[in-house]
Design a protein around this motif. Structure first.
Motif, PDB file in Angstrom:
ATOM      1  N   ALA A  49       0.825  -1.205   0.000  1.00 55.59           N
ATOM      2  CA  ALA A  49       0.000   0.000   0.000  1.00 55.59           C
ATOM      3  C   ALA A  49       0.858   1.254   0.000  1.00 55.59           C
ATOM      4  O   ALA A  49       0.550   2.240  -0.685  1.00 55.59           O
ATOM      5  CB  ALA A  49      -0.933  -0.011   1.211  1.00 55.59           C
ATOM      6  N   ARG A  50       1.946   1.243   0.740  1.00 58.87           N
ATOM      7  CA  ARG A  50       2.807   2.421   0.806  1.00 58.87           C
ATOM      8  C   ARG A  50       3.584   2.630  -0.488  1.00 58.87           C
ATOM      9  O   ARG A  50       3.942   3.759  -0.828  1.00 58.87           O
ATOM     10  CB  ARG A  50       3.769   2.296   1.984  1.00 58.87           C
ATOM     11  N   ARG A  55      -3.900   7.270  -2.423  1.00 61.12           N
ATOM     12  CA  ARG A  55      -3.723   8.139  -1.258  1.00 61.12           C
ATOM     13  C   ARG A  55      -4.349   7.542   0.000  1.00 61.12           C
ATOM     14  O   ARG A  55      -3.755   7.576   1.074  1.00 61.12           O
ATOM     15  CB  ARG A  55      -4.347   9.508  -1.551  1.00 61.12           C
ATOM     16  N   ARG A  58      -2.249   4.474   1.129  1.00 59.41           N
ATOM     17  CA  ARG A  58      -0.990   4.905   1.734  1.00 59.41           C
ATOM     18  C   ARG A  58      -1.218   5.525   3.109  1.00 59.41           C
ATOM     19  O   ARG A  58      -0.453   5.276   4.049  1.00 59.41           O
ATOM     20  CB  ARG A  58      -0.280   5.914   0.824  1.00 59.41           C
ATOM     21  N   ASP A  62       0.358   4.051   6.494  1.00 60.62           N
ATOM     22  CA  ASP A  62       1.211   4.921   7.311  1.00 60.62           C
ATOM     23  C   ASP A  62       0.681   5.015   8.740  1.00 60.62           C
ATOM     24  O   ASP A  62       1.453   4.977   9.708  1.00 60.62           O
ATOM     25  CB  ASP A  62       1.288   6.321   6.693  1.00 60.62           C
ATOM     26  N   ARG A 126       9.436  -2.756   2.559  1.00 68.11           N
ATOM     27  CA  ARG A 126       9.498  -1.528   1.766  1.00 68.11           C
ATOM     28  C   ARG A 126      10.953  -1.184   1.444  1.00 68.11           C
ATOM     29  O   ARG A 126      11.296  -0.866   0.299  1.00 68.11           O
ATOM     30  CB  ARG A 126       8.821  -0.388   2.520  1.00 68.11           C
TER      31      ARG A 126
END
Length: 239
Positions: A49-50, A55, A58, A62, A126
């Motif tokens: 997702a990141r 938007r 993310r 986060d 990530r």
């Protein structure tokens, strides 16, 4: 305490606590491994997702990573177990049930460790993805390589190679966090040591035994992680 009494107390005789401590150590390993494996799912989704999400995705990822890396792990366990049990009790009373309805301690413990580890694993995945040379992905796209094939042949092998050291750190973190699950009544190594210390009034003996068992688990798992890391680097040219 003399040596024979010490050995007898932690031995495998009828009155020895050795089997109980080893069983609790096995529970600790099972809880930690289950939490890391399930956390890999949470962490993988958050990392995706990141990296690739919109938007909203993310922002959600986060918030998840920031929340569960910033809140004390013990508080997460308390909120999940006692908050979930209170909600389950309220639902039960709505349907006519009486008394307190508690969540299963093992499932709750695994879920708590998974949520915590997932927040850390998301950063590991990530970072590992960003370490993959962009030219390799661009070359695969230039050759019109299908997405699943590119994922299997290019992305996943290198992502796991870069992620192994970070995942080793996450494992050590979750292994220690499993001791916090004693607060919800789950009998793992720390809880069993408390029971033994209270029953025999020999806290020093049992907490030293627990420390030794934790160190043995850490040593064995560390050796396995180093072997996996070394194996993943086979055929890789080093500077």
């Amino acid at each position: 305490m003399d040596l024979p009494a010490f050995v007898s107390l932690l031995g495998f005789s009828e009155k020895g606590w050795g089997p109980a401590l080893l069983t609790a150590a096995g529970m600790t390993v099972l809880l930690s491994a289950s939490g890391v494996v399930l956390g890999a799912l949470f962490g993988g989704l958050a990392a995706f997702a990141r990296l690739k999400g919109g938007r909203l995705a993310r922002g959600t990822a986060d918030a998840y990573c920031t929340l569960f890396r910033g809140v004390p792990d013990l508080l997460t366990i308390y909120l999940l177990y006692f908050g979930g049990s209170s909600l389950l009790t309220a639902v039960g009373r709505f349907f006519g049930a009486q008394g307190f309805v508690g969540l299963p301690t093992f499932a709750t413990g695994v879920l708590a460790l998974a949520i915590i580890s997932g927040a850390y694993q998301a950063e590991v995945y990530r970072g590992a993805f960003l370490a993959i040379p962009a030219g390799q992905i661009e070359a695969a796209r230039a050759l019109a390589m299908p997405g699943p094939l590119m994922l299997r042949r290019i992305i996943l092998p290198q992502l796991l190679r870069y992620a192994i050291p970070g995942l080793g750190n996450v494992w050590q973190l979750i292994l220690k966090d499993s001791a916090l699950l004693s607060v919800i009544g789950l009998v793992e190594l720390m809880r069993q040591s408390q029971i033994g210390a209270g029953s025999t009034r020999q806290p020093f003996v049992f907490y030293i035994a627990a420390a030794v068992l934790y160190l043995v688990i850490t040593f064995i798992s560390g050796a396995l992680i180093r072997r996996a890391e070394k194996r993943s680097l086979r055929g890789v040219r080093r500077a």
